[in-house]
Enzyme design. Structure first.
Site, PDB file in Angstrom:
ATOM      1  N   CYS A   1       0.820  -1.202   0.000  1.00 56.20           N
ATOM      2  CA  CYS A   1       0.000   0.000   0.000  1.00 56.20           C
ATOM      3  C   CYS A   1       0.863   1.265   0.000  1.00 56.20           C
ATOM      4  CB  CYS A   1      -0.927   0.078   1.202  1.00 56.20           C
ATOM      5  SG  CYS A   1      -1.736  -1.475   1.592  1.00 56.20           S
TER       6      CYS A   1
ATOM      7  N   ARG B   1       2.150   0.831  -5.616  1.00 53.04           N
ATOM      8  CA  ARG B   1       2.213   0.032  -4.393  1.00 53.04           C
ATOM      9  C   ARG B   1       0.932  -0.752  -4.141  1.00 53.04           C
ATOM     10  NH1 ARG B   1       6.531   2.305  -1.451  1.00 53.04           N
ATOM     11  NH2 ARG B   1       5.874   1.232   0.415  1.00 53.04           N
TER      12      ARG B   1
ATOM     13  N   TRP C   1      -3.181  -2.513  -1.339  1.00 55.43           N
ATOM     14  CA  TRP C   1      -2.971  -3.839  -1.902  1.00 55.43           C
ATOM     15  C   TRP C   1      -3.367  -4.785  -0.782  1.00 55.43           C
ATOM     16  CZ3 TRP C   1       0.238  -8.133  -0.906  1.00 55.43           C
ATOM     17  CH2 TRP C   1       0.290  -9.079  -1.935  1.00 55.43           C
TER      18      TRP C   1
ATOM     19  N   ASN D   1       0.613   0.936   5.929  1.00 53.81           N
ATOM     20  CA  ASN D   1       1.273   0.113   4.920  1.00 53.81           C
ATOM     21  C   ASN D   1       2.052  -0.948   5.690  1.00 53.81           C
ATOM     22  OD1 ASN D   1       3.029  -0.909   2.946  1.00 53.81           O
ATOM     23  ND2 ASN D   1       4.421   0.829   3.140  1.00 53.81           N
ATOM     24  N   GLY D   2       1.800  -2.236   5.374  1.00 55.02           N
ATOM     25  CA  GLY D   2       2.514  -3.311   6.079  1.00 55.02           C
ATOM     26  C   GLY D   2       1.544  -4.324   6.653  1.00 55.02           C
TER      27      GLY D   2
ATOM     28  N   GLU E   1      11.680 -16.066 -16.871  1.00 53.48           N
ATOM     29  CA  GLU E   1      11.189 -14.690 -16.955  1.00 53.48           C
ATOM     30  C   GLU E   1      10.072 -14.569 -18.005  1.00 53.48           C
ATOM     31  OE1 GLU E   1      11.064 -12.010 -15.532  1.00 53.48           O
ATOM     32  OE2 GLU E   1      10.896 -10.382 -16.977  1.00 53.48           O
TER      33      GLU E   1
ATOM     34  N   LYS F   1       6.399 -13.236 -17.178  1.00 55.13           N
ATOM     35  CA  LYS F   1       5.822 -12.079 -17.865  1.00 55.13           C
ATOM     36  C   LYS F   1       4.451 -12.432 -18.429  1.00 55.13           C
ATOM     37  CE  LYS F   1       7.441  -9.136 -17.129  1.00 55.13           C
ATOM     38  NZ  LYS F   1       8.600  -9.107 -16.263  1.00 55.13           N
TER      39      LYS F   1
ATOM     40  N   GLU G   1       1.761 -13.050 -15.617  1.00 58.62           N
ATOM     41  CA  GLU G   1       1.347 -11.921 -14.787  1.00 58.62           C
ATOM     42  C   GLU G   1       0.487 -10.913 -15.532  1.00 58.62           C
ATOM     43  OE1 GLU G   1       4.609  -9.786 -12.923  1.00 58.62           O
ATOM     44  OE2 GLU G   1       5.784  -9.762 -14.749  1.00 58.62           O
TER      45      GLU G   1
ATOM     46  N   HIS H   1      11.746 -34.754 -17.921  1.00 54.23           N
ATOM     47  CA  HIS H   1      11.519 -35.240 -16.558  1.00 54.23           C
ATOM     48  C   HIS H   1      10.170 -34.810 -16.005  1.00 54.23           C
ATOM     49  CE1 HIS H   1      15.563 -36.737 -16.462  1.00 54.23           C
ATOM     50  NE2 HIS H   1      16.027 -35.550 -16.811  1.00 54.23           N
TER      51      HIS H   1
ATOM     52  N   LYS I   1       3.418  -3.082  -7.942  1.00 60.12           N
ATOM     53  CA  LYS I   1       4.762  -2.838  -8.454  1.00 60.12           C
ATOM     54  C   LYS I   1       5.808  -3.022  -7.365  1.00 60.12           C
ATOM     55  CE  LYS I   1       7.588  -1.326 -11.618  1.00 60.12           C
ATOM     56  NZ  LYS I   1       7.981  -2.451 -12.496  1.00 60.12           N
TER      57      LYS I   1
HETATM   58  C1  G6P Z   1       6.788  -7.318  -7.773  1.00 60.82           C
HETATM   59  C2  G6P Z   1       6.695  -6.797  -9.186  1.00 60.82           C
HETATM   60  C3  G6P Z   1       7.732  -7.496 -10.061  1.00 60.82           C
HETATM   61  C4  G6P Z   1       9.112  -7.341  -9.465  1.00 60.82           C
HETATM   62  C5  G6P Z   1       9.170  -7.844  -8.020  1.00 60.82           C
HETATM   63  C6  G6P Z   1      10.463  -7.466  -7.340  1.00 60.82           C
HETATM   64  O1  G6P Z   1       6.334  -8.625  -7.722  1.00 60.82           O
HETATM   65  O2  G6P Z   1       5.398  -7.009  -9.703  1.00 60.82           O
HETATM   66  O3  G6P Z   1       7.718  -6.920 -11.352  1.00 60.82           O
HETATM   67  O4  G6P Z   1      10.025  -8.057 -10.236  1.00 60.82           O
HETATM   68  O5  G6P Z   1       8.122  -7.237  -7.259  1.00 60.82           O
HETATM   69  O6  G6P Z   1      10.501  -6.073  -7.202  1.00 60.82           O
HETATM   70  P1  G6P Z   1      11.802  -5.218  -7.039  1.00 60.82           P
HETATM   71  O7  G6P Z   1      11.317  -3.811  -6.928  1.00 60.82           O
HETATM   72  O8  G6P Z   1      12.464  -5.688  -5.767  1.00 60.82           O
HETATM   73  O9  G6P Z   1      12.650  -5.454  -8.218  1.00 60.82           O
END
Ligand code: G6P
Length: 608
Positions: A2, A27, A74, A98-99, A480, A484, A487, A503, A603
């Protein structure tokens, strides 16, 4: 997680609170709310969903108070409904948080026993009731907060507003970031400097355990022992302008296309282009020859950057590397050796688990290097050495340009390590740096394949699951790619080491399963082709990402072959990231999802 903001203003603050919340949406964005002091009353407006719903609520039912707090959420405890949206309030206090308050159950039971009646399912509301209980016992707001904070276990940044106290706001931080903004006859609290940038660039960061009593003219900070604390006041440098999408439909598209430039900027900070030598922006306070092992820790996309880097450090510097997701490292009591090196990678520099891993490594006596995109972040401030990525603000929740910039920094560091340890000669260094210098141009060339990927996305969007395969450094890139895609398009995807296919995941393959194979023509190409044969033999639809040589050598029929520019094989992930990102992006566009703010995600993840 948040985002939180608080304003002691000279005029009505509701609009400013919302403006600030827009900058904190990274956030979390599943509900939002503000509270202001309207004369002698506490008033709230809250709404489910994105901030535009709160704005609509406020325009129908405005607030005019000069003192207020705001929140974008969030959800952790309780669904993202209006009743769970912050601010939470009792008769005399409103708070944003927040937390996570870990002991909220026992506190809630205790408070309920004493007659408190709860209106939400959140952990946060206990804090309001706890403070209220002290106010009812005759404590001043300051004493009520002081008495409440030691009872809270977990991580928090809090802002408090008190009925009848128009020139008072209290903030507290433990684990989650909180900054004070100093205005002219105004004071602010915010989760970060970016949130406050439209109003002030004069910022004081609270340290862990600090709490602050603010009026419009002064902020008195106390440490966790209740002693007055003096914290440095800085000029933040955060831009007061909201980053815009330029002519792109989404921030993610803009950020994908910015990579030529920002990877180039990051490169320029780490190498001497003329001499073709590594030139780190800071001298490292250790010698790589004294480091027995590197421990890399990160979350999400950043952890895949670390995973790629593991291959580079092992190969170029012959150094043993451990890579962990931060949420695992912090609790498994990993035996780290004093004097070794811990590298944490984080775009935001605020990810709670990554920060905890950094602190764990510091406590074990390791040298700490952070690779971060936000230089004022907590992780940057707490690490011994900061190696910045120069990606600029990344707004799309799915990380793109931060990833390739992280790779660039890690590549430079791995070469530096190889050189210092005598594994690489001057000539080797010049060769590898020469290869890095080529990367921005190669990224630009890779971006040119976008129209082909756009068409391909129409097929991928029809699938219910997609497999990504790769070997060597293409393996983390497969992870990755799968991350991507899932998500932002919500299509299930898995990344696998190509050799592991047989496997287990091979059981999933049939005619409806697209299999993205990331295979530059490198020393493991032949092996990957064998794995492709295994997919083809079972009717899987192969999408091959390779170069011209790979395309001509691959003897397997594919649904599509995406031909990337020829390049030396060591640093291919920085270029092959482009089609991987574009494929996820265009598939999400076809699916019609909220690309920049996909459901359930945020984010910056400041809870564990
Ligand atoms: C969240 C974001 C990801 C990011 C991850 C780590 O899950 O949605 O895109 O890779 O956090 O975030 P950071 O800011 O530590 O790279």
């Amino acid at each position: 997680m948040c985002g939180i903001v608080g304003i002691l203003g000279r005029g009505p603050v509701a609009e400013q609170l919302v403006e600030s919340l827009k900058r904190l949406e990274y956030r979390g964005y599943d509900s939002a709310g503000v509270a202001t002091l309207e004369g002698d009353h506490l008033e709230r407006r809250r709404a489910e969903g994105k901030l535009k719903n709160l704005e609509a609520r406020l325009s129908g039912d405005p607030l005019s108070g000069h003192t207020g707090i705001g929140h974008t959420r969030w959800a952790t405890h309780g669904k993202p409904t209006e009743s769970n949206a912050h601010p939470h309030a009792t008769d005399n206090v409103a708070i944003v948080h927040n937390g996570i308050i870990e002991n909220f159950r026992e506190l809630r039971a205790e408070l309920e026993q004493n007659g408190a009646s709860f209106a939400s399912e959140t952990d946060t509301e206990v804090v309001a009731h706890l403070v209220e209980s002290h106010l009812k016992n005759g404590y001043s707001p300051q004493d009520a907060v002081k008495a409440s904070l030691p009872r809270l276990r977990g991580a928090f940044a809090l802002a408090f507003l008190f009925k009848g106290h128009n020139d008072l706001m209290i903030g507290a931080r433990k684990g989650s970031p909180l900054a004070i903004g100093h205005g002219d006859g105004e004071m602010y609290l915010g989760s970060d400097a970016i949130a406050l940038a439209p109003f002030t660039d004069t910022i004081t960061y609270l340290e862990d355990g600090d709490w602050v009593v603010l009026t419009r003219t002064i902020g008195v900070i106390y440490d966790s022992n209740g002693a007055v604390a003096h914290r440095e006041t800085l000029k933040s440098g955060a831009s007061s302008f909201l980053v815009d999408r330029a002519n792109y439909r989404h921030f993610m598209a803009k950020e994908i296309h910015e990579q030529t430039e920002v990877v180039g900027q990051t490169l320029a900070r780490y190498v001497d282009m003329t001499a073709k030598r590594i030139a780190l922006p800071f001298e490292l306070p250790f010698d790589f020859n004294d480091i027995g092992r590197i421990s890399i820790t990160a979350c999400g996309t950043a952890s895949y950057a670390g995973h790629v880097a593991k291959y580079w450090f092992e190969r170029l510097a012959r150094m043993p590397v451990e890579i962990d997701v931060a949420s695992e490292l912090r609790y498994r009591e990993a035996p780290l050796r004093k004097g070794d090196l811990a590298i944490v990678i984080s775009q935001s520099g605020e990810t709670a688990d990554t920060l905890a891993a950094l602190r764990y490594a510091k406590a074990q006596g390791l040298h700490t290097v952070s690779v971060v995109n936000v230089p004022t972040s907590t992780i940057a401030r707490e690490s011994e050495t900061v190696l910045p990525t120069l990606a600029g603000p990344e707004i799309g929740v799915a990380s793109t340009k931060a990833f390739t910039c992280q790779l660039m920094v890690m590549a430079a560091l791995a070469i530096a390590a190889g050189k210092e340890r005598g594994e690489l000669s001057d000539i080797d260094e010049m060769k590898f740096v020469g290869e890095l210098i080529e990367v921005p141009r190669l990224i630009a060339a890779a971006l040119a394949i976008e129209p082909q990927i756009e068409k391909l996305a129409l097929d991928i969007a029809k699938s219910s699951a997609v497999l990504y395969l790769g070997r060597g450094t293409s393996f983390p890139l497969a992870l990755e790619g799968a991350l991507k895609l899932k998500e932002i398009s919500y299509i299930h995807a898995e990344g696998y080491a190509a050799g592991e296919l047989k496997h287990g995941p091979i059981a999933l393959i049939d005619e409806s399963m697209p299999v993205v194979v990331i295979a530059p023509y490198d020393r493991v190409f032949e092996k990957t082709v064998s794995n492709m044969q295994e997919v083809a033999a079972r009717g899987g639809n192969i999408i091959l990402m390779t170069d011209a040589t790979g395309a001509s050598e691959a003897t397997v029929d594919s649904l599509a072959t995406i031909v990337l520019p020829d390049m030396a094989s060591t640093f291919t992930p920085m270029v092959y990231a482009i089609p991987v990102q574009l494929l996820a992006y265009h598939t999400a566009v076809v699916m019609g999802t909220d690309v920049d703010q996909p459901r359930n995600l945020a984010k910056s993840v400041t809870v564990e």
